[in-house]
Design a protein around this motif. Sequence first.
Motif, PDB file in Angstrom:
ATOM      1  N   GLU A  87       7.945   6.324   2.882  1.00 31.15           N
ATOM      2  CA  GLU A  87       9.930   6.372   2.310  1.00 31.15           C
ATOM      3  C   GLU A  87      10.321   5.988   3.479  1.00 31.15           C
ATOM      4  O   GLU A  87      11.536   6.257   2.881  1.00 31.15           O
ATOM      5  CB  GLU A  87       9.402   8.466   2.165  1.00 31.15           C
ATOM      6  CG  GLU A  87       8.533   8.487   1.337  1.00 31.15           C
ATOM      7  CD  GLU A  87       8.646  10.354   1.487  1.00 31.15           C
ATOM      8  OE1 GLU A  87       9.144  10.603   2.472  1.00 31.15           O
ATOM      9  OE2 GLU A  87       8.085  11.006   0.747  1.00 31.15           O
ATOM     10  N   ARG A  90       1.090   8.206   5.568  1.00 34.57           N
ATOM     11  CA  ARG A  90       0.697   7.605   4.112  1.00 34.57           C
ATOM     12  C   ARG A  90       1.887   7.573   3.727  1.00 34.57           C
ATOM     13  O   ARG A  90       2.893   6.344   3.252  1.00 34.57           O
ATOM     14  CB  ARG A  90      -0.058   7.120   3.813  1.00 34.57           C
ATOM     15  CG  ARG A  90      -1.398   5.578   5.431  1.00 34.57           C
ATOM     16  CD  ARG A  90      -2.369   5.539   4.512  1.00 34.57           C
ATOM     17  NE  ARG A  90      -3.587   5.176   5.279  1.00 34.57           N
ATOM     18  CZ  ARG A  90      -3.828   3.547   6.068  1.00 34.57           C
ATOM     19  NH1 ARG A  90      -2.976   3.297   5.648  1.00 34.57           N
ATOM     20  NH2 ARG A  90      -4.611   3.487   6.687  1.00 34.57           N
ATOM     21  N   ARG A  91       2.037   8.424   3.590  1.00 39.71           N
ATOM     22  CA  ARG A  91       2.941   8.925   2.268  1.00 39.71           C
ATOM     23  C   ARG A  91       4.459   8.991   3.252  1.00 39.71           C
ATOM     24  O   ARG A  91       5.868   8.499   3.069  1.00 39.71           O
ATOM     25  CB  ARG A  91       3.686   9.914   1.574  1.00 39.71           C
ATOM     26  CG  ARG A  91       3.777  10.454   1.107  1.00 39.71           C
ATOM     27  CD  ARG A  91       3.607  11.899   0.026  1.00 39.71           C
ATOM     28  NE  ARG A  91       3.506  13.289   0.723  1.00 39.71           N
ATOM     29  CZ  ARG A  91       4.660  13.931   0.857  1.00 39.71           C
ATOM     30  NH1 ARG A  91       5.309  13.705   0.902  1.00 39.71           N
ATOM     31  NH2 ARG A  91       3.790  15.083   1.888  1.00 39.71           N
ATOM     32  N   ALA A 129      -3.969  10.857   4.677  1.00 40.43           N
ATOM     33  CA  ALA A 129      -2.600  10.489   3.048  1.00 40.43           C
ATOM     34  C   ALA A 129      -1.550  11.050   3.716  1.00 40.43           C
ATOM     35  O   ALA A 129       0.148  10.119   2.862  1.00 40.43           O
ATOM     36  CB  ALA A 129      -3.388  11.127   2.298  1.00 40.43           C
ATOM     37  N   LEU A 130      -0.942  11.914   4.499  1.00 41.55           N
ATOM     38  CA  LEU A 130       0.252  12.032   5.168  1.00 41.55           C
ATOM     39  C   LEU A 130       0.776  11.620   5.656  1.00 41.55           C
ATOM     40  O   LEU A 130       2.204  11.156   4.528  1.00 41.55           O
ATOM     41  CB  LEU A 130       0.297  13.974   5.355  1.00 41.55           C
ATOM     42  CG  LEU A 130       2.240  14.305   5.690  1.00 41.55           C
ATOM     43  CD1 LEU A 130       2.515  14.262   4.322  1.00 41.55           C
ATOM     44  CD2 LEU A 130       1.394  15.891   6.636  1.00 41.55           C
TER      45      LEU A 130
END
Length: 334
Positions: free
Chosen positions: A204, A199-200, A196-197
Amino acid sequence: MNSIAGRLLRGLLISSLVGGAVLTIMVIYEYGLLSANPPPLWKTVREITEHVLVPFGVFLLLFGTGALLVVRRVEGQLKGIAGDVRQAAQELRSYQTPPDALPRELTPFTEAVNELTSRLAAHARRQEAFAADAAHELRTPLSILALSLDKLPAEDAAPLRAQIRALSDMVDQLLLLARSNAPDTAQRRSLIEPDALARRIVAELAPAAIQAGRELSVESDNPAPFRGLEEAVAASLRTLIVNALRAAPEGSEVIVRAGPGANLAVIDGGQGLTPDELDKLKARGIRADRAPGGEAGLGLAIADRIADSHGGELVTCQPAYSGLALRFPAARPA
């Protein structure tokens, strides 16, 4: 024999030899075994056995057993405290040994260690406060400089604006590093999902990758969660991706891989860094990411220190790939 039990055994052996010799001399003198008319040999042997060997052997057995039990009990207490200290070290928090946890003879040692950890915790708090104050103080002149650039022609202001943006990012990273090393970090840490990190952060930085003519993608390889300050880890991963976008050839792909385990790797098509080269860039006082575009900072050094504050490390992906990876200890099952 550096152990307490070994030293105790050696002391008992020496005491038994000396005590046995003294008692033997006393028995010989008491019963006139060396006189002109000594008793028979069998009687001599019996007297020495009954009055020296048996009593002294029983005494040594009981005393040695009791002493060994006491040593084992203290050893168990020390192992328990050592486990608590290791847990506190993993959570980056100070530890104070309870005053009644160990025998009174060890009180000077425990008090000295407690004083040391208290001073280190206070020093860490002062460091965090200084970094936070410095970061806030630096933001104001940087904002003023950014506004002043509007008065310059666009072609002159663009490179200066990029430098100011790089300085602002460095200030934010220093603040996150200070927070990562704070004594109360354990209470502020959460469970981080590497996939998840990744992909975030990729979402960005996707516009920047497109503008630079590179492809940016995410891969998942059985990632495992770990505990930490998510924004601090995100800043480290962001630094690695930005460096990779600059190092990768135009038109190539930069891959952010979550896993295996509690790892975050950034793979690019550049030349990569050998372990020795990476160690030099991570060294204190070395500018870690002086890029072709002129931006400079402490990116890799700060990323490595943030990883270290989480019990992890920044490593190179060579020889398998060209890139860098953040490795963290996986979270323990609840």
